[in-house]
Design an enzyme around this catalytic site. Structure first.
Site, PDB file in Angstrom:
ATOM      1  CG  ASP A 288      -1.995   1.064   1.149  1.00  0.00           C
ATOM      2  OD1 ASP A 288      -1.844   1.994   0.335  1.00  0.00           O
ATOM      3  OD2 ASP A 288      -2.976   0.967   1.894  1.00  0.00           O
ATOM      4  CB  ILE A 290       0.227   6.890   0.424  1.00  0.00           C
ATOM      5  CG1 ILE A 290       1.549   7.419  -0.100  1.00  0.00           C
ATOM      6  CG2 ILE A 290      -0.300   7.820   1.527  1.00  0.00           C
ATOM      7  CD1 ILE A 290       1.507   8.875  -0.561  1.00  0.00           C
ATOM      8  NE  ARG A 455     -10.171  -1.502   7.700  1.00  0.00           N
ATOM      9  CZ  ARG A 455      -9.748  -0.573   6.837  1.00  0.00           C
ATOM     10  NH1 ARG A 455      -9.041   0.450   7.280  1.00  0.00           N
ATOM     11  NH2 ARG A 455     -10.000  -0.667   5.552  1.00  0.00           N
TER      12      ARG A 455
END
Length: 536
Positions: A288, A290, A455
């Site tokens: 990933d 950013i 999350r």
């Protein structure tokens, strides 16, 4: 013959190459003798080859010799044009400078120059800089003394290359990140577009540049490995202006815009539904570029945390995790997530910027982003038996914006179960919480800066592996635990996505903290369902 020019001779003389001045100096003895013999015994070959043509031939031979010497491809490099991405193509031919070596494997460089391998790896993008060069001279600019990873660190070679790749990407993204969010400083914004995906997440110049740099570096080091990454070049090919900006950011590491796009698309090895072909998972990297793009856009002075995330998977199991967190304080106890006024890259090199690196079975370490800091580790999460921090006092690590990671507002309910009625402030925010974007949260928990992260995205959302794989290794090797919200171990072997059965993620210091967060989720979920039934 030389007094009677012909068409071929005129054309050769008119060539700009033929007019390049030759070096002045004595002719070698053997060449001189051969020249005298040939000049006294003219033949057809000598008549045909006029002086300007000879010059052209000699120049081409000399250039070919130098070019072959410089660009001879080491055996481990991939025999494609992308293999040379990362080289400084403007450097002096036939010589190696510090900038030339960026992006090269240190062992290949050492074998070419005859230098010590540790010296070759001591350039700015190395994971393990050392004090001096092989001849005892001062190190190159930007190289300082830093302790190395342990010699017995598992998968050490892979980890070092991953650190190099992430460090290079961090250096580029740091230059791109604005100081303030667009709402405060319209002149300091960065070009951004919104991807048409389920989460409508933003993507910036930094995302594309970082992905190209990381995957390009890994391709050089491990040409047979496969990659899964978030971005594709389709947005760049459709937007020449954006492509130009990405090229400006990454051209120190790329040879052309074509190679830039090819490197970005190395990560698109999965199907639209996230699946991958069988037999492609033995060695795979997921990136990933950013993570926490919204934090990246928010800006340094407004607490914009982000992370360059890279993980290696072996047969679907994450074994290496690297998190580059340019804005995270180096002090494990610091909560100065926002840059202070007057803080610059020149004066915060030893206080801000971390790289977390972990390898399965080898522990987790915090390295400095800049080589003049110090390594910390093995890192340990908060003791999981509640001896130093009680569950009732456990610190949450939350996102700055709760809309995506806490779609139904369940985190606040969980906090009330754990902390009681005083868990929330007047705005309904969790009081005992540290707020930041990205997988930098995983690094904070790994070094004992918080104990709980939850999350809970919108129901039906299927998670991507690049959002969790690197952080998974980091927290697990620090003694923490990461599962789905139902307590099931996460399966990373399904491709680019996790199982649709994963409703959410629970990350804690482990032990009593994990047990309690799972039970608290069930309690608030039961209460939420009860409220829904009453409303009906």
């Amino acid at each position: 013959t030389s007094r009677q020019p012909n068409k071929a001779r005129v054309r050769a003389t008119a060539s700009p190459i033929a007019r390049i001045p030759l070096p002045v100096g004595p002719m070698p003895k053997k060449a001189a003798a051969r020249h005298r013999r040939r000049s006294c015994q003219p033949n057809k070959e000598r008549v045909r080859m006029t002086t300007p043509t000879s010059i052209v031939v000699l120049l081409l031979l000399a250039l070919a010799t130098n070019t072959c010497a410089e660009f001879s491809t080491p055996a481990r490099y991939h025999p494609t044009p992308v293999a040379f991405i990362g080289r400084n193509t403007t450097g002096t031919r036939g010589k190696s400078s510090a900038k030339d070596v960026i992006g090269r494997n240190s062992r290949d460089y050492a074998s070419k120059t005859g230098s010590d391998e540790r010296t070759a790896s001591a350039l700015f993008n190395s994971a393990n800089p050392i004090d001096t060069s092989a001849d005892g001279s001062p190190p190159p600019v930007g190289v300082e003394s830093v302790k190395e990873l342990p010699d017995d660190f598992p998968r050490r070679e892979d980890a070092v290359e991953a650190i190099k790749a992430v460090r290079k990407a961090c250096m580029v993204t740091m230059r791109l990140q604005p100081n303030h969010s667009p709402t405060k400083d319209k002149d300091g914004t960065i070009s951004t577009l919104t991807k048409q995906q389920a989460d409508n997440s933003p993507v910036t110049v930094g995302d594309f540049a970082a992905q190209a740099i990381v995957l390009g570096h890994l391709l050089q080091a491990f040409p047979t490995d496969r990659f899964i990454a978030e971005e594709s070049s389709e947005h760049l090919t459709a937007n020449p202006g954006l492509l130009k900006e990405v090229w400006a950011a990454a051209n120190d590491h790329m040879a052309s815009t074509e190679e830039l796009c090819r490197c970005i698309d190395l990560g698109q090895s999965y199907n639209a539904d996230g699946t991958i072909e069988e037999g492609q998972t033995e060695r795979m990297w997921t990136c990933d570029p950013i993570d926490g793009t919204k934090g990246f856009i928010r800006g340094k002075l407004d607490g914009g945390q982000y992370a360059v995330c890279l993980a290696k998977l072996e047969n679907g199991v994450p074994t290496i995790g690297v998190l580059g967190c340019p804005n995270l304080p180096c002090d494990v106890d610091s909560t100065d997530y926002e840059w202070a006024e007057g803080e610059t890259e020149a004066n915060n090199r030893q206080s801000r910027g971390c790289i977390f690196v972990a390898s399965k079975g080898g522990g987790c370490y915090q390295l400095p982003l800049f080589p003049d800091g110090s390594i910390q580790g093995p890192l340990k999460a908060t003791p999981n038996d509640g001896s130093s921090t009680k569950v009732a006092d456990a610190r949450f690590c939350c996102g700055v914006e709760s809309g995506f990671g806490d779609y139904l507002g369940q985190q606040a309910r969980i906090a009330k179960v754990l902390h009681g009625p005083s868990a929330l402030d007047d705005k309904g925010e969790i009081v005992n919480a540290r707020r930041m974007d990205s997988q930098a949260k995983h690094g904070v928990l790994a070094r004992g800066g918080a104990e709980i992260f939850v999350r809970l995205p919108k129901p039906g959302y299927v998670e991507w592996i690049w959002d969790h794989a690197a952080g998974f290794v980091v927290i697990e090797e620090a003694g923490g635990r990461l599962t789905d919200i139902d307590g099931q171990r996460i399966d990373f072997s399904l491709g680019a996505k996790l199982s649709p059965s994963v409703r959410g993620i629970a990350m804690t210091s482990g032990g009593v903290f994990h047990d309690r967060i799972l039970s608290a989720f069930k309690e608030q979920e039961k209460a939420l369902l009860g409220e829904g039934e009453e409303g009906e």
